[in-house]
Design a protein around this motif. Structure first.
Motif, PDB file in Angstrom:
ATOM      1  N   TRP A 316       0.829  -1.210   0.000  1.00 48.39           N
ATOM      2  CA  TRP A 316       0.000   0.000   0.000  1.00 48.39           C
ATOM      3  C   TRP A 316       0.861   1.257   0.000  1.00 48.39           C
ATOM      4  N   ASN A 317       1.930   1.240   0.753  1.00 46.58           N
ATOM      5  CA  ASN A 317       2.760   2.436   0.871  1.00 46.58           C
ATOM      6  C   ASN A 317       3.544   2.755  -0.391  1.00 46.58           C
ATOM      7  N   LYS A 318       3.551   1.870  -1.360  1.00 50.00           N
ATOM      8  CA  LYS A 318       4.235   2.154  -2.632  1.00 50.00           C
ATOM      9  C   LYS A 318       3.361   2.952  -3.593  1.00 50.00           C
ATOM     10  N   ARG A 319       2.035   2.891  -3.423  1.00 48.87           N
ATOM     11  CA  ARG A 319       1.070   3.799  -4.060  1.00 48.87           C
ATOM     12  C   ARG A 319       1.074   3.781  -5.595  1.00 48.87           C
ATOM     13  N   THR A 320       1.283   2.648  -6.219  1.00 42.64           N
ATOM     14  CA  THR A 320       1.058   2.544  -7.660  1.00 42.64           C
ATOM     15  C   THR A 320      -0.125   1.612  -7.870  1.00 42.64           C
ATOM     16  N   GLY A 321      -0.705   1.655  -9.082  1.00 39.59           N
ATOM     17  CA  GLY A 321      -1.849   0.810  -9.336  1.00 39.59           C
ATOM     18  C   GLY A 321      -1.559  -0.663  -9.101  1.00 39.59           C
ATOM     19  N   GLU A 322      -0.426  -1.139  -9.604  1.00 41.49           N
ATOM     20  CA  GLU A 322      -0.064  -2.545  -9.431  1.00 41.49           C
ATOM     21  C   GLU A 322       0.126  -2.889  -7.955  1.00 41.49           C
ATOM     22  N   HIS A 323       0.823  -2.019  -7.211  1.00 38.31           N
ATOM     23  CA  HIS A 323       1.074  -2.299  -5.802  1.00 38.31           C
ATOM     24  C   HIS A 323      -0.218  -2.233  -4.982  1.00 38.31           C
ATOM     25  N   ILE A 324      -1.120  -1.327  -5.357  1.00 37.35           N
ATOM     26  CA  ILE A 324      -2.400  -1.257  -4.651  1.00 37.35           C
ATOM     27  C   ILE A 324      -3.167  -2.562  -4.825  1.00 37.35           C
ATOM     28  N   ARG A 325      -3.153  -3.121  -6.031  1.00 38.97           N
ATOM     29  CA  ARG A 325      -3.845  -4.392  -6.256  1.00 38.97           C
ATOM     30  C   ARG A 325      -3.185  -5.526  -5.463  1.00 38.97           C
ATOM     31  N   ASN A 326      -1.853  -5.508  -5.354  1.00 41.38           N
ATOM     32  CA  ASN A 326      -1.178  -6.503  -4.510  1.00 41.38           C
ATOM     33  C   ASN A 326      -1.595  -6.345  -3.053  1.00 41.38           C
ATOM     34  N   ALA A 327      -1.684  -5.101  -2.611  1.00 42.65           N
ATOM     35  CA  ALA A 327      -2.085  -4.841  -1.223  1.00 42.65           C
ATOM     36  C   ALA A 327      -3.483  -5.367  -0.951  1.00 42.65           C
ATOM     37  N   ILE A 328      -4.400  -5.175  -1.899  1.00 43.71           N
ATOM     38  CA  ILE A 328      -5.764  -5.675  -1.730  1.00 43.71           C
ATOM     39  C   ILE A 328      -5.754  -7.187  -1.519  1.00 43.71           C
ATOM     40  N   ALA A 329      -4.940  -7.887  -2.303  1.00 48.15           N
ATOM     41  CA  ALA A 329      -4.882  -9.344  -2.187  1.00 48.15           C
ATOM     42  C   ALA A 329      -4.411  -9.762  -0.796  1.00 48.15           C
ATOM     43  N   PHE A 330      -3.419  -9.056  -0.249  1.00 53.59           N
ATOM     44  CA  PHE A 330      -2.902  -9.435   1.069  1.00 53.59           C
ATOM     45  C   PHE A 330      -3.868  -9.037   2.186  1.00 53.59           C
ATOM     46  N   PHE A 331      -4.518  -7.890   2.071  1.00 53.53           N
ATOM     47  CA  PHE A 331      -5.511  -7.525   3.085  1.00 53.53           C
ATOM     48  C   PHE A 331      -6.670  -8.525   3.095  1.00 53.53           C
ATOM     49  N   ARG A 332      -7.085  -8.971   1.918  1.00 55.58           N
ATOM     50  CA  ARG A 332      -8.142  -9.987   1.863  1.00 55.58           C
ATOM     51  C   ARG A 332      -7.677 -11.296   2.502  1.00 55.58           C
ATOM     52  N   VAL A 358      -8.267   9.832  -9.684  1.00 52.96           N
ATOM     53  CA  VAL A 358      -8.099  10.156 -11.096  1.00 52.96           C
ATOM     54  C   VAL A 358      -6.746   9.684 -11.600  1.00 52.96           C
ATOM     55  N   LEU A 359      -5.712   9.804 -10.790  1.00 50.44           N
ATOM     56  CA  LEU A 359      -4.361   9.483 -11.253  1.00 50.44           C
ATOM     57  C   LEU A 359      -4.175   7.984 -11.440  1.00 50.44           C
ATOM     58  N   ILE A 360      -4.682   7.174 -10.489  1.00 47.69           N
ATOM     59  CA  ILE A 360      -4.558   5.719 -10.637  1.00 47.69           C
ATOM     60  C   ILE A 360      -5.687   5.190 -11.508  1.00 47.69           C
ATOM     61  N   GLY A 361      -6.920   5.617 -11.224  1.00 46.34           N
ATOM     62  CA  GLY A 361      -8.062   5.328 -12.094  1.00 46.34           C
ATOM     63  C   GLY A 361      -8.220   3.862 -12.439  1.00 46.34           C
ATOM     64  N   GLY A 362      -8.222   2.996 -11.438  1.00 49.93           N
ATOM     65  CA  GLY A 362      -8.297   1.566 -11.712  1.00 49.93           C
ATOM     66  C   GLY A 362      -9.654   1.094 -12.185  1.00 49.93           C
ATOM     67  N   ALA A 363     -10.715   1.776 -11.798  1.00 52.57           N
ATOM     68  CA  ALA A 363     -12.079   1.362 -12.146  1.00 52.57           C
ATOM     69  C   ALA A 363     -13.015   2.522 -11.869  1.00 52.57           C
ATOM     70  N   PRO A 364     -14.229   2.489 -12.424  1.00 56.45           N
ATOM     71  CA  PRO A 364     -15.189   3.576 -12.168  1.00 56.45           C
ATOM     72  C   PRO A 364     -15.481   3.695 -10.675  1.00 56.45           C
TER      73      PRO A 364
END
Length: 621
Positions: A316-332, A358-364
Motif C-alpha cells: 500500500w505504501n508504494k502507491r502505484t496501481g499494481e502495488h495497490i492491487r497486490n495490497a488488496i490481495a494481502f488484506f483480503r 483520477v491518477l490511478i483510475g483503476g475502475a469507475p
C-alpha cells in the motif's frame, strides 16, 4: 480491602501486588519493571542479589540486555535518593549485582488501592496526604490496539512541562539477513508509530518521512533536525520462526543520548500488544502528560493474518496501481485468516479509495467506492475507535458528496489520532472544496509538520494554494519539491496545471510532457496536457492527445473528467458539458473540485456549470 504484605523503608511504602510506590502518601511514578526490581531487592534487603536472579525474576523467559537492568537501577536511584545514613538505598556489587541497604519493615496492612490510597496507612503518614486526585493503574500487559488505556499514570500531574514535544520512530532494522523480510520491520515501524501517536501531547512524525532513513542512516542529531523531532526511537527485529526478538531504544535527538532501552522476545503475533507496553515506558521517560483512554482491544492476531496484513501495508505504501492491487490481495488474505481484523479492513478501504482516484483510475468510482465504504464500516463495527477507518470512510463520503458526514468523520479521526497525517491532509481537501481556503491551508500545513519529508504532502500544500488562487505561491512551493526530486510525478502535474492557470503555457507544456512520459501516459495527465496545448493555440496537438484518450477508453477505464479538460482546451462547449455530466454520473473525484476550478476558464459562467455545482452541493460564486 483485604490485608496484604507491604514493604516500608524511610518515607516510602511499596505494595508488590499492585506495583505502587508511595512517598509520604504520594504516588511515585515508576515503570512496572522498575517496581519489580525494587521488590526483588527489598525481599533480600541487606543481601546481594546477582544480576541473573534479577533477570529471571523480572524478565522470565525473555532475553534482556544488561543495559536495560542498569537503566532501571538508575531510575530507582534517582527516585529513592539517599536514606537516613546518607547512603544510596541501592548499591552496586561489582561484577555481581546489587544490594538494598537500609532498614526495611515487612508488615501486613491494607493494600494500596489502584487509586493510590492505602486504607489504615501503616506508615503513620498524615491522612491529609492521601489525596484522591492521585490515580495509578497497575497494568502489565495491554490488549492489542488498546493504546494507553488502563496504563499507570497520574490523573492530575504536577505542573511540570513535558520534556519532549515531538518524536520520530526510525525504521526498524531487519536483522534476519533476508531483505524479503523487510515488510515485517516496515510494518512494525508503522505499528509503533500508530501506538505512540496516541500520546496526545506529542507530535509524532509520520511513516513516509521516517522511511527515508531506512537505507540512508545519518547521524542522529542530523535526522532529528531534518524531521524537527526532539526525541527518536530506534529499533531492530530478528525473527526466529514464529518468534521474534525486538530491541527498542529511546534517544534524545539533539544530543544522541540514550534515554531508555529494552529487548523483548515474543511470538510475532504478540508484537502489536507489546507496543502498548513500549508506549507506557516512552510516556514515562519523556515526561509526557497524557489522559488514559478506554479503547476497545482484541486478543492476539493469528500469525498468518498478521503477516498478510504487514505485506498489505508494505505494498500500500508504494502507491502505484499494481502495488495497490497486490495490497488488496494481502488484506483480503488477512481477513480470510482473521475475520475480526479491523486494521485489515481499514487497509482494504484505503486501497479501494486509491483505485478510485483520477491518477490511478483503476475502475469507475461507482464500482470501487461502495467497496471502500463497506470495508471501512466493517472496520468500525469491530473497532469504533480506529482513526484510520474513520478517515478512510470520511474520504469515501467526501467524493460521494456527503459533505456533513465527511467533515464529521475527518474531525473524529483527528480527535482519535492527532498525529495521523492523512486525516489532516484529506480534511484539507474537504475545506478547499468548500472554499474555506485559510482553514484548508492550516490543515495541510499541520499534515506537513507531521510528515515533513513527504513529497506528496509538500506537493499538496502547493495544490491547496493553487485552488485558493495563490498561483505564484503554489509555483514556488512546487518548485521546492522539484528541486529535491526533479522527476516527482505529482509535483510535475500540479506545477504544469498552475502554469496553465497563469497562461504560462510553454512552462506548463514542458512540465506536463515530462509528467506524461514518467507516468506511462496517465490519462489524467494527458487530459491536462491536452487542455494546455489547446489554450496555447496548438489545437492539432490537443486533438492528437484527445484521440489518445479515446483509444485508451476503448481498452480500459478512462475518467470522463480527463475528456472534459481536453474539451476546455479545444473550446468544445457541447462535448465539455457531455463529459462533465458523464463524470457526474460516475461520481468521479474531479467533480468534487468544480467550485475551485480556475476562474478564467471559458465555461465557468455558463448556467449549466453553475447548476452542476448546485447539484453536487458545492458553494457557488
Amino acid at each position: 480491602m483485604a490485608a496484604k504484605r507491604l514493604y516500608l523503608f524511610g518515607s516510602f511504602r511499596v505494595d508488590p501486588d499492585t506495583r505502587v510506590l508511595l512517598r509520604n502518601g504520594d504516588v511515585i511514578r515508576l515503570p512496572p519493571k522498575a517496581v519489580d526490581i525494587l521488590v526483588a531487592l527489598l525481599q533480600s534487603a541487606g543481601e546481594p542479589v546477582d544480576k541473573e536472579t534479577l533477570f529471571r525474576t523480572v524478565w522470565p523467559n525473555t532475553f534482556v540486555e544488561e543495559t536495560n537492568l542498569a537503566h532501571h537501577i538508575s531510575v530507582l536511584r534517582k527516585t529513592l535518593g539517599e536514606g537516613e545514613s546518607g547512603r544510596a538505598y541501592i548499591e552496586t556489587i561489582p561484577k555481581r549485582g546489587y544490594r538494598f541497604v537500609g532498614e526495611v519493615k515487612k508488615t501486613a496492612g491494607d493494600a494500596i488501592g489502584k487509586n493510590g490510597e492505602a486504607h489504615g496507612d501503616p506508615s503513620g503518614a498524615h491522612p491529609g496526604r492521601r489525596r484522591t486526585r492521585r490515580t495509578i493503574l497497575a497494568a502489565v500487559t495491554l490488549p492489542a490496539a488498546s493504546g494507553l488505556a488502563g496504563i499507570w499514570w497520574l490523573k492530575n500531574r504536577s505542573p511540570r512541562a513535558p520534556q519532549y514535544k515531538s518524536l520520530a520512530v526510525l525504521p526498524f532494522r531487519n536483522l534476519s539477513g533476508d531483505p524479503a523480510g523487510d515488510y515485517i520491520s516496515d510494518g512494525l515501524t508503522e505499528g509503533l508509530i500508530s501506538e505512540v501517536a496516541k500520546i496526545r501531547v506529542l507530535r509524532v512524525i509520520s511513516r513516509s518521512s521516517v522511511m527515508k532513513y531506512r537505507d540512508n542512516r545519518k547521524p542522529l542529531p542530523q535526522i532529528a533536525q531534518e524531521l524537527h523531532a526532539e526525541a527518536l526511537i530506534e529499533g531492530s527485529i530478528a525473527r526466529f520462526g514464529a518468534r521474534a526478538r525486538v530491541s527498542v531504544q529511546l534517544l534524545d535527538g539533539a544530543q544522541d543520548k540514550h534515554l531508555w532501552g529494552e529487548t523483548y522476545e515474543r511470538d510475532l503475533t504478540d508484537i502489536p500488544r507489546l507496543w502498548g507496553e513500549v508506549a507506557i515506558s516512552i510516556t514515562h521517560e519523556i515526561q509526557a502528560q497524557v489522559q488514559p483512554e478506554a479503547r476497545p482491544g482484541r486478543g492476539p492476531v493469528q500469525r498468518d493474518a498478521f503477516e498478510a496484513y504487514l505485506r498489505g501495508r508494505y505494498y500500500w505504501n508504494k502507491r502505484t496501481g499494481e502495488h495497490i492491487r497486490n495490497a488488496i490481495a494481502f488484506f483480503r488474505k488477512a481477513i480470510d485468516a482473521d475475520p475480526a481484523y479491523a486494521e485489515a479492513y481499514a487497509g482494504l478501504a484505503d486501497c479501494y479509495n486509491q483505485l478510485g482516484t483520477v491518477l490511478i483510475g483503476g475502475a469507475p468510482p461507482t464500482e470501487i467506492r461502495p467497496l471502500a465504504i463497506a470495508a471501512a464500516k466493517r472496520a468500525l463495527e469491530i473497532n469504533p475507535q480506529l482513526a484510520e477507518a474513520h478517515a478512510a470512510l470520511a474520504y469515501a463520503k467526501l467524493y460521494d458528496w456527503e459533505w456533513a458526514e465527511a467533515e464529521a468523520g475527518f474531525q473524529h479521526a483527528v480527535e482519535l489520532n492527532p498525529s495521523y497525517a492523512p486525516a489532516h491532509l484529506w480534511y484539507s481537501h474537504y475545506l478547499s472544496m468548500r472554499k474555506r481556503h485559510d482553514e484548508a491551508l492550516r490543515e495541510v500545513q499541520l499534515s506537513q509538520q507531521l510528515d515533513p519529508l513527504s513529497p506528496i504532502i509538500q506537493t499538496q500544500v502547493g495544490w491547496i494554494l493553487q485552488h485558493a488562487g495563490r498561483h505564484d505561491e503554489a509555483i514556488r512551493q512546487l518548485r521546492k519539491v522539484l528541486d529535491a526530486d526533479p522527476d516527482y510525478l505529482w509535483a510535475l502535474w500540479r506545477i504544469g496545471s498552475s502554469y496553465t492557470s497563469k497562461s504560462m503555457y510553454a512552462e506548463g507544456i514542458e512540465a506536463l510532457e515530462k509528467a506524461a512520459k514518467l507516468s506511462g501516459r496517465s490519462p489524467a495527465i494527458v487530459g491536462t496536457l491536452a487542455e494546455t496545448y489547446g489554450l496555447a493555440g496548438r489545437k492539432d496537438e490537443a486533438r492528437k492527445l484527445l484521440e489518445e484518450l479515446k483509444a485508451g477508453a476503448r481498452q480500459h477505464y478512462v475518467p470522463a473528467i480527463t475528456f472534459a479538460h481536453a474539451y476546455v482546451g479545444l473550446g468544445d462547449e457541447q462535448q465539455f458539458f457531455a463529459s462533465l455530466e458523464n463524470a457526474y454520473q460516475q461520481r468521479e473525484q474531479g467533480i468534487a473540485w468544480l467550485a475551485v476550478w480556475q476562474k478564467n476558464f471559458a465555461f465557468r459562467s455558463d448556467p449549466r456549470f453553475r447548476e452542476l455545482i448546485r447539484r453536487v452541493g458545492l458553494p457557488g460564486e
